[in-house]
Design a protein around this motif. Structure first.
Motif, PDB file in Angstrom:
ATOM      1  N   GLU A 259       3.958  18.200   8.863  1.00 57.77           N
ATOM      2  CA  GLU A 259       3.697  16.897   8.743  1.00 57.77           C
ATOM      3  C   GLU A 259       3.076  16.558   7.385  1.00 57.77           C
ATOM      4  O   GLU A 259       3.165  15.434   6.888  1.00 57.77           O
ATOM      5  N   LYS A 260       2.236  17.576   6.768  1.00 61.17           N
ATOM      6  CA  LYS A 260       1.381  17.593   5.472  1.00 61.17           C
ATOM      7  C   LYS A 260       2.665  17.448   4.488  1.00 61.17           C
ATOM      8  O   LYS A 260       2.436  16.489   3.622  1.00 61.17           O
ATOM      9  N   ASP A 261       3.687  18.152   4.428  1.00 61.90           N
ATOM     10  CA  ASP A 261       4.829  18.031   3.518  1.00 61.90           C
ATOM     11  C   ASP A 261       5.409  16.564   3.440  1.00 61.90           C
ATOM     12  O   ASP A 261       5.837  15.790   2.669  1.00 61.90           O
ATOM     13  N   HIS A 262       5.934  16.036   4.754  1.00 62.56           N
ATOM     14  CA  HIS A 262       6.130  14.907   4.911  1.00 62.56           C
ATOM     15  C   HIS A 262       5.224  13.753   4.219  1.00 62.56           C
ATOM     16  O   HIS A 262       5.864  12.862   3.674  1.00 62.56           O
ATOM     17  N   TYR A 263       4.081  13.929   4.527  1.00 62.42           N
ATOM     18  CA  TYR A 263       2.916  12.619   3.888  1.00 62.42           C
ATOM     19  C   TYR A 263       3.220  12.878   2.334  1.00 62.42           C
ATOM     20  O   TYR A 263       3.350  12.046   1.480  1.00 62.42           O
ATOM     21  N   LEU A 264       3.522  14.232   1.694  1.00 62.25           N
ATOM     22  CA  LEU A 264       3.349  14.387   0.488  1.00 62.25           C
ATOM     23  C   LEU A 264       4.804  13.777  -0.161  1.00 62.25           C
ATOM     24  O   LEU A 264       4.826  13.310  -1.345  1.00 62.25           O
ATOM     25  N   GLU A 265       5.859  13.968   0.551  1.00 66.13           N
ATOM     26  CA  GLU A 265       7.182  13.191  -0.017  1.00 66.13           C
ATOM     27  C   GLU A 265       7.198  11.951   0.188  1.00 66.13           C
ATOM     28  O   GLU A 265       7.782  11.336  -0.866  1.00 66.13           O
ATOM     29  N   ARG A 266       6.425  11.397   1.140  1.00 63.63           N
ATOM     30  CA  ARG A 266       6.579   9.889   1.407  1.00 63.63           C
ATOM     31  C   ARG A 266       5.768   9.191   0.065  1.00 63.63           C
ATOM     32  O   ARG A 266       6.170   8.290  -0.516  1.00 63.63           O
ATOM     33  N   MET A 267       4.682   9.907  -0.412  1.00 66.44           N
ATOM     34  CA  MET A 267       3.741   9.106  -1.446  1.00 66.44           C
ATOM     35  C   MET A 267       4.692   9.288  -2.785  1.00 66.44           C
ATOM     36  O   MET A 267       3.984   8.727  -3.564  1.00 66.44           O
ATOM     37  N   LEU A 268       5.904   9.911  -2.878  1.00 65.55           N
ATOM     38  CA  LEU A 268       6.421  10.090  -4.231  1.00 65.55           C
ATOM     39  C   LEU A 268       7.458   8.849  -4.365  1.00 65.55           C
ATOM     40  O   LEU A 268       7.640   8.554  -5.320  1.00 65.55           O
ATOM     41  N   ASP A 269       7.153   7.875  -3.177  1.00 65.74           N
ATOM     42  CA  ASP A 269       8.271   6.631  -3.434  1.00 65.74           C
ATOM     43  C   ASP A 269       7.465   5.963  -4.557  1.00 65.74           C
ATOM     44  O   ASP A 269       6.273   5.314  -4.447  1.00 65.74           O
ATOM     45  N   PRO A 270       8.029   5.457  -5.339  1.00 70.19           N
ATOM     46  CA  PRO A 270       7.446   4.503  -6.368  1.00 70.19           C
ATOM     47  C   PRO A 270       6.665   3.340  -6.008  1.00 70.19           C
ATOM     48  O   PRO A 270       6.199   2.818  -6.626  1.00 70.19           O
ATOM     49  N   SER A 271       6.955   2.910  -4.545  1.00 72.46           N
ATOM     50  CA  SER A 271       6.165   1.961  -4.088  1.00 72.46           C
ATOM     51  C   SER A 271       4.817   1.951  -3.933  1.00 72.46           C
ATOM     52  O   SER A 271       4.113   1.294  -3.928  1.00 72.46           O
ATOM     53  N   TYR A 272       4.460   3.385  -3.994  1.00 73.65           N
ATOM     54  CA  TYR A 272       3.107   3.568  -3.914  1.00 73.65           C
ATOM     55  C   TYR A 272       2.260   3.559  -5.174  1.00 73.65           C
ATOM     56  O   TYR A 272       1.079   3.799  -5.382  1.00 73.65           O
ATOM     57  N   LEU A 273       3.056   2.937  -6.160  1.00 72.99           N
ATOM     58  CA  LEU A 273       2.307   2.545  -7.499  1.00 72.99           C
ATOM     59  C   LEU A 273       1.317   1.416  -6.969  1.00 72.99           C
ATOM     60  O   LEU A 273       0.395   1.100  -7.775  1.00 72.99           O
ATOM     61  N   GLU A 274       1.646   0.596  -6.010  1.00 66.37           N
ATOM     62  CA  GLU A 274       0.734  -0.542  -5.558  1.00 66.37           C
ATOM     63  C   GLU A 274      -0.382   0.029  -4.913  1.00 66.37           C
ATOM     64  O   GLU A 274      -0.410   0.812  -3.991  1.00 66.37           O
ATOM     65  N   GLN A 275      -1.479  -0.542  -5.295  1.00 66.36           N
ATOM     66  CA  GLN A 275      -2.886  -0.283  -4.940  1.00 66.36           C
ATOM     67  C   GLN A 275      -2.999  -0.466  -3.297  1.00 66.36           C
ATOM     68  O   GLN A 275      -3.583   0.341  -2.607  1.00 66.36           O
ATOM     69  N   GLU A 276      -2.429  -1.805  -2.883  1.00 62.74           N
ATOM     70  CA  GLU A 276      -2.550  -1.904  -1.480  1.00 62.74           C
ATOM     71  C   GLU A 276      -1.856  -0.976  -0.654  1.00 62.74           C
ATOM     72  O   GLU A 276      -2.376  -0.331   0.417  1.00 62.74           O
ATOM     73  N   LYS A 277      -0.728  -0.287  -1.076  1.00 65.31           N
ATOM     74  CA  LYS A 277      -0.048   0.543  -0.229  1.00 65.31           C
ATOM     75  C   LYS A 277      -0.609   1.901  -0.232  1.00 65.31           C
ATOM     76  O   LYS A 277      -0.917   2.599   0.665  1.00 65.31           O
ATOM     77  N   GLN A 278      -1.416   2.296  -1.271  1.00 64.43           N
ATOM     78  CA  GLN A 278      -2.240   3.445  -1.668  1.00 64.43           C
ATOM     79  C   GLN A 278      -3.477   3.422  -0.447  1.00 64.43           C
ATOM     80  O   GLN A 278      -3.572   4.545   0.269  1.00 64.43           O
ATOM     81  N   TRP A 279      -3.949   2.276  -0.125  1.00 62.11           N
ATOM     82  CA  TRP A 279      -5.002   2.191   0.674  1.00 62.11           C
ATOM     83  C   TRP A 279      -4.504   2.322   2.251  1.00 62.11           C
ATOM     84  O   TRP A 279      -5.343   3.074   2.961  1.00 62.11           O
ATOM     85  N   VAL A 280      -3.358   1.930   2.396  1.00 58.67           N
ATOM     86  CA  VAL A 280      -2.886   1.997   3.652  1.00 58.67           C
ATOM     87  C   VAL A 280      -2.580   3.435   4.270  1.00 58.67           C
ATOM     88  O   VAL A 280      -2.939   3.830   5.117  1.00 58.67           O
ATOM     89  N   MET A 281      -2.055   4.093   3.045  1.00 56.86           N
ATOM     90  CA  MET A 281      -1.686   5.377   3.084  1.00 56.86           C
ATOM     91  C   MET A 281      -3.062   6.574   3.286  1.00 56.86           C
ATOM     92  O   MET A 281      -3.088   7.191   4.237  1.00 56.86           O
TER      93      MET A 281
END
Length: 208
Positions: free
Chosen positions: A171-193
């Motif tokens: 599960e941890k690896d899954h999260y780490l992979e998800r966060m590599l998506d360029p969309s997480y450059l957006e601060q709003e998505k960072q806070w959601v994560m």
């Protein structure tokens, strides 16, 4: 040749030479918070201004053998090959020596580099084409905009939150992979994560 990252903060560094190449080297060393001394009877306006502002120390004279005493890094950047050879021969006791002209006696290449907070990218052609290294750095500036500084901080924080969580390794690896998506450059998505990981037992969310 292996590439290494060296912490130069507060380390004594001597740059011999006062031309454009020396100015470029000093610019990089200043960014790394090194204690820089420039040895040269003449310097560029940029170096003179840095000295007048107290950012660097300028010894307004030619190089002397005693200048390499207790130095962590020596940058040899005069425009005379014979002079550079003579200085290099006196640098046996200096841990790191960079010859800007690519001559013998050096053991360190100073790469073209781009820093975005914790992200540091560097490239060297080992003297073959400094212009190519500079061009690659310019391309990186476009590929990795300033937003990457906050993004890498976000990745760092989430990684530590995940370490503190009861989630499985998968599960941890899954999260780490998800966060590599360029969309997480957006601060709003960072806070959601971060909120999602926190709700799954991932520790405290750091406030900006």
């Amino acid at each position: 040749m292996i590439s290494l990252s060296v912490d130069l903060a507060r380390q004594p560094v001597v740059v011999v030479g006062g031309g454009k190449v020396a100015s470029k080297r000093v610019r990089v060393l200043q960014e790394e918070k090194a204690r820089v001394t420039v040895v040269s009877p003449t310097v560029t306006n940029e170096l003179k201004q840095r000295a007048e502002a107290g950012e660097i120390r300028w010894l307004n004279r030619s190089f002397e053998a005693s200048d390499v005493r207790d130095v962590f890094l020596l940058v040899i950047a005069t425009d005379d090959g014979d002079t550079n050879d003579s200085i290099a021969r006196l640098a046996n006791g200096v841990p790191l020596v960079n010859r800007a002209d690519g001559g013998t006696g050096g053991n360190l290449q100073i790469p073209a580099q781009l820093s975005r907070g914790k992200l540091n990218l560097s490239v060297t052609t080992q003297g073959a084409s400094p212009k190519l290294a500079s061009r690659l750095r310019e391309e990186w500036e476009k590929q990795f905009p300033p937003a990457y500084e906050a993004y890498v901080d976000f990745l760092y924080e989430c990684r530590h939150m995940l370490k503190a969580s009861p989630l499985s390794g998968t599960e941890k690896d899954h999260y780490l992979e998800r966060m590599l998506d360029p969309s997480y450059l957006e601060q709003e998505k960072q806070w959601v994560m971060k909120d999602e990981i926190h709700n799954k037992g991932g520790g405290t969310i750091c406030q900006d």
